[in-house]
Scaffold this active site. Structure first.
Site, PDB file in Angstrom:
ATOM      1  CG  PHE A 199      -3.695   8.025   8.805  1.00  0.00           C
ATOM      2  CD1 PHE A 199      -4.239   7.151   9.727  1.00  0.00           C
ATOM      3  CD2 PHE A 199      -4.349   9.239   8.571  1.00  0.00           C
ATOM      4  CE1 PHE A 199      -5.410   7.465  10.390  1.00  0.00           C
ATOM      5  CE2 PHE A 199      -5.527   9.559   9.236  1.00  0.00           C
ATOM      6  CZ  PHE A 199      -6.061   8.665  10.145  1.00  0.00           C
ATOM      7  CG  HIS A 255     -14.892  -4.603   5.947  1.00  0.00           C
ATOM      8  ND1 HIS A 255     -15.458  -5.151   7.074  1.00  0.00           N
ATOM      9  CD2 HIS A 255     -14.773  -3.282   6.215  1.00  0.00           C
ATOM     10  CE1 HIS A 255     -15.678  -4.208   7.973  1.00  0.00           C
ATOM     11  NE2 HIS A 255     -15.277  -3.057   7.469  1.00  0.00           N
ATOM     12  CG  LEU A 277      -2.036  -1.088   1.184  1.00  0.00           C
ATOM     13  CD1 LEU A 277      -2.602  -1.333   2.580  1.00  0.00           C
ATOM     14  CD2 LEU A 277      -3.153  -0.674   0.225  1.00  0.00           C
ATOM     15  CD  GLU A 329     -11.663  -7.257   8.622  1.00  0.00           C
ATOM     16  OE1 GLU A 329     -12.743  -7.833   8.628  1.00  0.00           O
ATOM     17  OE2 GLU A 329     -11.261  -6.549   9.561  1.00  0.00           O
ATOM     18  NE  ARG A 372      -7.969  -5.936  15.204  1.00  0.00           N
ATOM     19  CZ  ARG A 372      -8.153  -6.878  14.300  1.00  0.00           C
ATOM     20  NH1 ARG A 372      -7.145  -7.423  13.667  1.00  0.00           N
ATOM     21  NH2 ARG A 372      -9.376  -7.311  14.003  1.00  0.00           N
ATOM     22  CE  LYS A 389     -14.864 -12.999  14.226  1.00  0.00           C
ATOM     23  NZ  LYS A 389     -14.468 -11.837  13.441  1.00  0.00           N
TER      24      LYS A 389
END
Ligand code: 0O2
Length: 226
Positions: A67, A148, A49, A167, A71, A81
């Site tokens: 920007f 997403h 990117l 993701e 994480r 989860k």
């Protein structure tokens, strides 16, 4: 117990629970290796990117990306989860079923930048697009907007290559501002006047959306006069 050498000094943002080997069915070492792998995948996608942004800045005098944040999902959140999905607490279950252990958030100034960045990233021949969720064209009921992408990127180790899922959430500065506040409401218990707050946030999301499109049309008029 975890070997202290395994403590993730190269992943300072990851907090390893004391009872890792209980939480992850005696696979604590493999689990830390898995986190390292996700961390490498984040670095690979983030570099891609940044390269795209640098190139566009030079060739077209534009910076579609304002920007980038990243994480790694915390071990406790991974465990929660897995439990929610009725899956065992194993590395295999994580790799096969969770798409968001490695997360990158890309913040753009304008809505059309979001799609340009997504197209440029997924056009690269070592990136495989697994799934797209377009919450900009189809916003959630609460007003959440974001694009997403679940992508797979190859990570090369000394003796093997692994395809790792990341993701990528791409949104405008305004959408990100909104999502941060809404996230607080979602995860905070006993928020006073929660019903009205949800209603007002929904209204703010609509204003933000109109403003995002308005800003884009102003930008287009400015660019046309170049
Ligand atoms: P956190 O704390 O940000 O990690 P899936 O099983 O992947 O298909 P999932 O995870 O619901 O289902 O996927 P989705 O809808 O793509 O959402 C993934 C992430 O998007 C969430 O991660 C949030 O970061 C963000 N997100 C989705 N919906 C909302 C929303 O309504 N408000 C806000 N503020 N963020 C949202 P997590 O794991 O839920 O949370």
């Amino acid at each position: 117990m975890l070997d202290s050498e395994l403590q993730t000094s190269y992943m300072p943002q990851v907090h390893l629970p004391e009872d890792m080997d209980k939480v992850f069915e005696h696979e604590a070492k493999e689990f830390v290796e898995m986190l390292m792998m996700y961390n490498c995948a984040i670095r690979e996608v983030q570099t891609k990117l940044q390269v795209l942004n640098d190139e566009l800045s030079l060739t077209r005098n534009r910076n579609p990306i304002q920007f980038i944040k990243n994480r790694i999902k915390q071990p406790e959140s991974i465990a929660t989860k897995l439990k929610k999905k009725g899956l065992p607490h194993t590395v295999k279950a994580v790799e096969e079923n969770l798409n968001d252990v490695a997360g990158i958030r890309v913040i753009c100034a304008f809505i059309d930048d979001i799609y340009q960045v997504a197209d440029m990233l997924t056009a690269q021949d070592d990136i495989e697009l697994i799934k797209t969720k377009d919450y900009i064209k189809n916003p959630k009921k609460n007003g959440y907007r974001s694009l997403h992408l679940i992508v797979e990127v190859p990570v090369f180790f000394s003796d093997c290559k692994k395809k790792v899922r990341v993701e990528v959430q791409i949104r405008t500065i305004a959408m990100d501002f909104w999502a941060s506040l809404e996230h607080q409401v979602k995860y905070k218990k006993n928020v006073r006047d929660a019903e009205n707050i949800v209603y007002e946030l929904r209204a703010c999301a609509d204003v933000i959306n109109r403003t995002d499109y308005h800003m884009q049309s102003i930008r287009d008029r400015i660019v046309e006069t170049d």
